[in-house]
Structures are given as C-alpha cells and as structure tokens.
Design a protein around this motif. Structure first.
Motif, PDB file in Angstrom:
ATOM      1  N   THR A 129       0.649  -1.345   0.214  1.00 57.63           N
ATOM      2  CA  THR A 129      -0.090   0.178   0.108  1.00 57.63           C
ATOM      3  C   THR A 129       0.377   1.449   0.075  1.00 57.63           C
ATOM      4  O   THR A 129       0.190   2.203  -0.367  1.00 57.63           O
ATOM      5  CB  THR A 129      -1.056   0.250   0.966  1.00 57.63           C
ATOM      6  N   ASN A 130       2.204   1.476   0.679  1.00 60.97           N
ATOM      7  CA  ASN A 130       3.301   2.255   0.974  1.00 60.97           C
ATOM      8  C   ASN A 130       3.242   2.682  -0.814  1.00 60.97           C
ATOM      9  O   ASN A 130       3.585   3.606  -0.981  1.00 60.97           O
ATOM     10  CB  ASN A 130       3.646   1.958   1.497  1.00 60.97           C
ATOM     11  N   LEU A 131       3.309   2.048  -1.523  1.00 63.73           N
ATOM     12  CA  LEU A 131       3.553   2.523  -2.990  1.00 63.73           C
ATOM     13  C   LEU A 131       2.606   2.907  -3.474  1.00 63.73           C
ATOM     14  O   LEU A 131       2.688   4.030  -4.907  1.00 63.73           O
ATOM     15  CB  LEU A 131       4.253   0.902  -3.644  1.00 63.73           C
ATOM     16  N   LEU A 132       1.456   2.407  -3.638  1.00 64.49           N
ATOM     17  CA  LEU A 132       0.234   3.122  -3.994  1.00 64.49           C
ATOM     18  C   LEU A 132      -0.392   4.524  -3.198  1.00 64.49           C
ATOM     19  O   LEU A 132      -0.447   4.822  -4.300  1.00 64.49           O
ATOM     20  CB  LEU A 132      -1.032   1.883  -3.698  1.00 64.49           C
ATOM     21  N   ALA A 133       0.028   4.429  -2.701  1.00 57.39           N
ATOM     22  CA  ALA A 133       0.022   5.814  -1.759  1.00 57.39           C
ATOM     23  C   ALA A 133       1.076   7.132  -2.506  1.00 57.39           C
ATOM     24  O   ALA A 133       0.930   8.232  -3.007  1.00 57.39           O
ATOM     25  CB  ALA A 133       0.622   5.665  -0.516  1.00 57.39           C
ATOM     26  N   GLU A 134       2.759   6.320  -2.614  1.00 57.33           N
ATOM     27  CA  GLU A 134       3.428   7.118  -3.671  1.00 57.33           C
ATOM     28  C   GLU A 134       3.460   7.454  -5.089  1.00 57.33           C
ATOM     29  O   GLU A 134       4.773   7.963  -5.357  1.00 57.33           O
ATOM     30  CB  GLU A 134       5.420   6.288  -2.758  1.00 57.33           C
ATOM     31  N   VAL A 135       2.847   6.852  -5.634  1.00 55.01           N
ATOM     32  CA  VAL A 135       2.494   6.973  -7.451  1.00 55.01           C
ATOM     33  C   VAL A 135       1.946   8.350  -7.430  1.00 55.01           C
ATOM     34  O   VAL A 135       1.253   8.889  -6.950  1.00 55.01           O
ATOM     35  CB  VAL A 135       1.683   5.596  -7.542  1.00 55.01           C
ATOM     36  N   ASP A 136       2.651   8.938  -8.297  1.00 56.05           N
ATOM     37  CA  ASP A 136       2.110   9.728  -8.270  1.00 56.05           C
ATOM     38  C   ASP A 136       2.298  10.425 -10.403  1.00 56.05           C
ATOM     39  O   ASP A 136       2.771  10.371 -11.469  1.00 56.05           O
ATOM     40  CB  ASP A 136       3.479  11.253  -7.955  1.00 56.05           C
ATOM     41  N   SER A 137       0.979  10.037 -10.912  1.00 59.44           N
ATOM     42  CA  SER A 137       0.545  10.091 -11.931  1.00 59.44           C
ATOM     43  C   SER A 137      -1.199  10.672 -12.289  1.00 59.44           C
ATOM     44  O   SER A 137      -1.642  10.095 -11.420  1.00 59.44           O
ATOM     45  CB  SER A 137       0.306   8.491 -12.821  1.00 59.44           C
ATOM     46  N   ASN A 138      -1.089  10.524 -13.348  1.00 59.12           N
ATOM     47  CA  ASN A 138      -2.587  11.427 -13.847  1.00 59.12           C
ATOM     48  C   ASN A 138      -3.226  10.264 -14.354  1.00 59.12           C
ATOM     49  O   ASN A 138      -4.541  10.271 -14.483  1.00 59.12           O
ATOM     50  CB  ASN A 138      -2.159  12.781 -15.286  1.00 59.12           C
ATOM     51  N   CYS A 139      -2.629   9.310 -14.610  1.00 54.90           N
ATOM     52  CA  CYS A 139      -3.561   8.090 -15.240  1.00 54.90           C
ATOM     53  C   CYS A 139      -3.832   7.056 -13.798  1.00 54.90           C
ATOM     54  O   CYS A 139      -4.696   6.508 -14.188  1.00 54.90           O
ATOM     55  CB  CYS A 139      -2.599   7.049 -16.073  1.00 54.90           C
ATOM     56  N   ILE A 140      -3.318   7.437 -12.781  1.00 55.99           N
ATOM     57  CA  ILE A 140      -3.816   6.498 -11.266  1.00 55.99           C
ATOM     58  C   ILE A 140      -4.555   7.366 -10.361  1.00 55.99           C
ATOM     59  O   ILE A 140      -4.089   8.285 -10.076  1.00 55.99           O
ATOM     60  CB  ILE A 140      -2.426   5.257 -11.214  1.00 55.99           C
ATOM     61  N   VAL A 141      -5.356   7.287  -9.938  1.00 55.60           N
ATOM     62  CA  VAL A 141      -6.594   7.246  -9.024  1.00 55.60           C
ATOM     63  C   VAL A 141      -5.315   7.330  -7.495  1.00 55.60           C
ATOM     64  O   VAL A 141      -5.069   6.398  -7.789  1.00 55.60           O
ATOM     65  CB  VAL A 141      -7.392   6.639  -8.752  1.00 55.60           C
TER      66      VAL A 141
END
Length: 69
Positions: A23-35
């Motif tokens: 989940t930490n990886l999901l929280a750190e993703v910064d992309s316009n294509c991913i919520v």
C-alpha cells in the motif's frame, strides 16, 4: 433452468499472497493515469480504501457521451 446466484464471500477464495505491504507504493505513485490512494483500514466486516475523488463517471459513460463504440 436459471442458476441461482450465489452470494460470494471470503470463504469462496483461496488467499494467494498478501498485498497489504504494497500500500505504501500505491500512496506514493504520482500519475495522472492512476487514482491517488491515501490510506486503508478495516473493521470486522469491511476493508475501506480511501482514494482521491474524481467526478465524471466511468469509462462507459465517457464512451457513450463521446459516441465511441
């Protein structure tokens, strides 16, 4: 004869791997294509995922609006 629908539950699945540590990886993703994912928690019955609110509907609604088949 129509089959009766079976209400699915946790007992209908076999756990393959734990994803809670990702989940930490999901929280750190910064992309316009991913919520954007903020956090998660659970009670005895449900798992809650706190994610960015993006108004505008789903992909099918967008396709219908743009008349894309």
């Amino acid at each position: 004869m129509r089959l009766q629908r079976h209400k699915m539950g946790a007992d209908d699945f076999e756990p393959l791997t734990m994803i809670g540590k990702e989940t930490n990886l999901l929280a750190e993703v910064d992309s316009n294509c991913i919520v954007k994912f903020y956090c998660s928690f659970q009670d005895e019955e449900y798992l809650y995922l706190i994610m960015e609110y993006l108004p505008g509907g789903d992909m099918m609604t967008l396709r219908k609006r743009e008349k894309i088949r």
